[in-house]
Design a protein around this motif. Structure first.
Motif, PDB file in Angstrom:
ATOM      1  N   LEU B  76       0.844  -1.261  -0.124  1.00 58.54           N
ATOM      2  CA  LEU B  76       0.033   0.016   0.100  1.00 58.54           C
ATOM      3  C   LEU B  76       0.804   1.321   0.212  1.00 58.54           C
ATOM      4  N   LEU B  80      -3.084   2.410   5.548  1.00 55.60           N
ATOM      5  CA  LEU B  80      -4.374   2.679   5.587  1.00 55.60           C
ATOM      6  C   LEU B  80      -5.050   1.855   6.965  1.00 55.60           C
ATOM      7  N   GLY B  84      -8.321  -1.122   6.182  1.00 57.33           N
ATOM      8  CA  GLY B  84      -8.005  -0.701   4.658  1.00 57.33           C
ATOM      9  C   GLY B  84      -7.158  -1.830   4.006  1.00 57.33           C
ATOM     10  N   GLN B  87      -9.349  -4.950   3.259  1.00 54.44           N
ATOM     11  CA  GLN B  87     -10.316  -4.427   2.135  1.00 54.44           C
ATOM     12  C   GLN B  87      -9.759  -4.704   0.963  1.00 54.44           C
ATOM     13  N   THR B  88      -8.170  -4.377   0.728  1.00 55.65           N
ATOM     14  CA  THR B  88      -7.406  -4.501  -0.326  1.00 55.65           C
ATOM     15  C   THR B  88      -7.353  -5.895  -0.960  1.00 55.65           C
ATOM     16  N   HIS B 191     -13.318   0.754   8.485  1.00 59.18           N
ATOM     17  CA  HIS B 191     -12.035   1.204   8.933  1.00 59.18           C
ATOM     18  C   HIS B 191     -11.505   1.229  10.393  1.00 59.18           C
TER      19      HIS B 191
END
Lengths: 122, 264
Positions: B76, B80, B84, B87-88, B191
């Motif tokens: 990344l 995040l 995050g 989710q990626t 998040h």
């Protein structure tokens, strides 16, 4: 009812602040650093005090209409509402930008990995 | 390279048509250079055919350099947080057409062999999300009293607001997602406090969840971010988010089920 009559230094100070701040905002807007909504919202911070200082009768009238005992409080109340609206708008904007930013970071990072994967497999 | 796992192995189990499923293990990592190598090695030694993707959440150590030699690794470009990063991973799984993905902590707390228990549990009775619970077995390391109490309270809140589902370990980071859950979480994932809140979101949107007992290890590297006074703050915030999830309009997941992919 307390009738507020501003002194000359008060008039000069508030007037000067309003003019300088408006010039500053307009220049920022012309350079594309603020949008129209920002200009309108922020200019209220300069215009509202000027309105009450140059037209003291306004605060008496608003106090009468809203039932506020001290007209002086009306000005601060109105400024508080303006600042609240600005903060509200900024919060919504910030949340949206945060989501977009997060998504961009994810998409770009996945894309970089895919490109590197392709390069390695060639 | 595409690897396949035969989920039909034990003949006694009901057939879900889950043959040749592509399974992705998502390893979110932040400064886990010491742990990620041995973990990837352990996964490889399983010879279970799992594919892996390490999500390096902007580490400042050489996590990425270590991970990329052994696995696909998404670095990344900006930190995040765990939500995050996971989710990626689900986006990666969705974009690459995986049938299942399993979130597994990059710090080595989750023995990779336990993933088989999640898959087995899915086969025995399908659910969109299968959570590995450390509180359904005595064969795991003993978590602190505060943690166990916290999990119980969050589990009770989830049951109170979303009905019958009993979740004993809502903060577990060892979870299996099927196609519908991958689609759902790729589009939206919390998040803040992602594990318990993602369960609340999933339940609110009609996804099904089940738990299976798993063994977990004590953390070997790094320290937990939830300790001391933060525990109280964590509880208040998580419970508030759960109430909020109950009040929100449910987002219906897309009508994508793993079966469709598996039977095709």
């Amino acid at each position: 009812m307390n009738h507020f009559v501003p002194s000359l230094p008060t008039l000069l100070l508030v007037g000067l602040f309003a003019v300088l701040y408006l010039v500053f905002l307009v220049r920022k807007t012309m350079r594309g650093l603020l949008d129209l909504y920002d200009l309108l919202m922020l200019s209220m911070v300069a215009l509202a005090p000027a309105l009450f200082v140059f037209f003291p009768g306004v605060s008496d009238w608003v106090a009468q209409v809203t039932g506020v005992a001290f007209p002086f409080v009306v000005m601060f109340g109105m400024l508080f509402v303006i600042v609240f609206l600005i903060v509200h708008r900024l919060t919504v904007k910030l949340h949206r930008l945060e989501s977009v930013n997060r998504r961009l970071v994810q998409e770009i990072s996945i894309l970089i990995e895919s490109v590197e994967q392709d390069r390695r497999s060639r | 390279m595409t690897a396949f796992v035969d989920l039909d192995a034990p003949a006694a189990e009901p057939d879900t048509g889950a043959a040749s499923s592509r399974i992705l293990l998502i390893l979110p990592c932040f400064n886990e250079a010491a742990a990620v190598g041995p973990l990837l090695m352990e996964i490889a030694h399983l010879r279970a055919g799992f594919e892996t993707v390490v999500i390096d959440d902007g580490s400042t150590d050489n996590t990425y350099e270590v991970a990329r030699t052994m696995s696909r690794c998404v670095r990344l470009v900006h930190n995040l947080g765990i939500g995050g990063a996971v989710q990626t991973g689900t986006r990666f799984a969705r974009d690459n057409g995986y049938d299942f993905c399993v979130q597994i902590d990059g710090d080595g707390q989750h023995p990779p062999a336990e993933v088989m228990k999640l898959l087995q549990a899915y086969r025995q009775g399908k659910a969109n999300v299968v959570i590995g619970s450390r509180y359904l077995t005595s064969l795991t390391f003993r978590s602190t009293l505060a943690r166990r109490m916290g999990s119980r309270i969050i589990g009770a809140a989830l049951r109170l607001f979303f009905g019958g589902t009993r979740i004993s370990d809502p903060t577990s980071g060892l979870r299996l997602f099927d196609r519908a859950a991958i689609e759902f979480f790729a589009a939206r994932y919390p998040h803040d406090y992602p594990e318990p809140i993602s369960i609340a979101w999933a339940l609110r949107s009609g996804l099904t969840i089940k738990e299976v007992p798993v063994r977990m290890r004590a953390r070997e590297h790094g320290v937990s971010s939830i300790a001391g006074l933060r525990t109280m703050s964590y509880m208040v915030r998580v419970l508030s988010y759960i109430v909020l999830a109950r009040l929100q309009t449910p987002v219906r997941p897309r009508a994508v089920v793993t079966e469709e992919y598996l039977s095709s």
